[in-house]
Design a protein around this motif. Structure first.
Motif, short mmCIF file in Angstrom:
data_model
loop_
_atom_site.label_atom_id
_atom_site.label_comp_id
_atom_site.label_asym_id
_atom_site.label_seq_id
_atom_site.Cartn_x
_atom_site.Cartn_y
_atom_site.Cartn_z
N PRO A 69 0.81 -1.22 0.00
CA PRO A 69 0.00 0.00 0.00
C PRO A 69 0.85 1.28 0.00
CG PRO A 69 -0.91 -1.60 1.52
CD PRO A 69 0.45 -2.11 1.12
N TYR A 74 -0.82 4.64 -1.34
CA TYR A 74 -2.13 4.46 -0.69
C TYR A 74 -3.27 4.85 -1.62
CZ TYR A 74 0.87 4.13 3.43
OH TYR A 74 1.85 3.75 4.32
N ASN A 140 -5.80 0.14 -1.08
CA ASN A 140 -4.66 0.80 -0.45
C ASN A 140 -5.01 1.92 0.53
OD1 ASN A 140 -2.49 -0.68 -1.78
ND2 ASN A 140 -3.19 0.29 -3.66
#
Length: 229
Positions: A69, A74, A140
């Motif tokens: 992630p 993210y 993520n």
């Protein structure tokens, strides 16, 4: 906007380099979507990953997988895969199963390993949620707990048992065919992604296991070059 490219992180181990390349080839040749690969090579992660090797970890990427992630900013979704796998179907099929209700999605295996040692004499550790983390679809943005600091310091079980999530309700379930454990499960023709978890066919001991012939055929295609006249 819909994420058009399937972003895939693959564990890379210097003891089985060929595994990474054959897995990537097996994904490329069957995918109906663009795919993007990132090998998790320890020397490439030296500025991010500084965790000392644990005596119980059987691969170099045992813990670095949880950086997926972070390495994805993210954003969107990413897939992590162990390298000792062979894709037998279009990865777009599993990509289509992404469900925004979940932080991660994986096959929820419920088994006890049949053997005590695996490739190169590695101890076959036994723990709850074993092999859940060998194929993960990460949502993520919902995995922001997995910072480099956390991945470098959390215990192995905290990571592999998804203790970094608030609860198990955040773990979505994928069909078992997407992480089908060779030797642990009986041969199944419709297995979409097979996992040579005991040891890949490139090790002499496992060269006759289920799906090994398919792996060797994929290796030959990986080495293909069309010669001139």
């Amino acid at each position: 906007m819909e994420q058009q490219t399937v972003r895939i992180f693959v564990g890379f181990d210097s003891k089985e380099v060929v595994a990474y390349h054959v897995l990537v080839q097996s994904i490329i040749e069957k995918s109906s979507l663009p795919v993007e690969f990132s090998p998790l090579v320890l020397s490439n992660l030296s500025g991010v990953f500084n965790r000392e090797r644990n005596a119980l970890q059987s691969t170099e990427f045992s813990f670095s997988r949880f950086l997926t992630p972070y390495l994805s900013g993210y954003r969107g979704w990413s897939i992590f895969m162990d390298c000792d796998m062979l894709m037998r179907a279009d990865i777009a099929e599993v990509w289509a199963l992404r469900d925004e209700r979940y932080a991660v999605m994986c096959v929820k295996h419920d088994y006890q390993p049949k053997i005590d040692t695996k490739f190169l004499g590695q101890t076959q550790t036994k723990y709850e949620k074993k092999n859940w983390s060998s194929f993960i679809m990460f949502n993520n943005d919902k995995c922001r707990t997995l910072t480099p600091d956390y991945v470098n310091t959390a215990t192995g079980l905290q990571l592999h048992q998804f203790k970094w999530l608030e609860n198990d309700d955040q773990i979505g379930e994928l069909p078992v065919t997407w992480n089908y454990l060779v030797n642990e499960y009986d041969y199944r023709e419709d297995a979409k992604n097979v996992h040579f978890t005991d040891g890949g066919p490139y090790f002499e001991k496992y060269k006759d296991d289920d799906y090994a012939e398919e792996w060797f055929a994929a290796r030959e295609r990986t080495l293909f070059v069309q010669q001139g006249a």
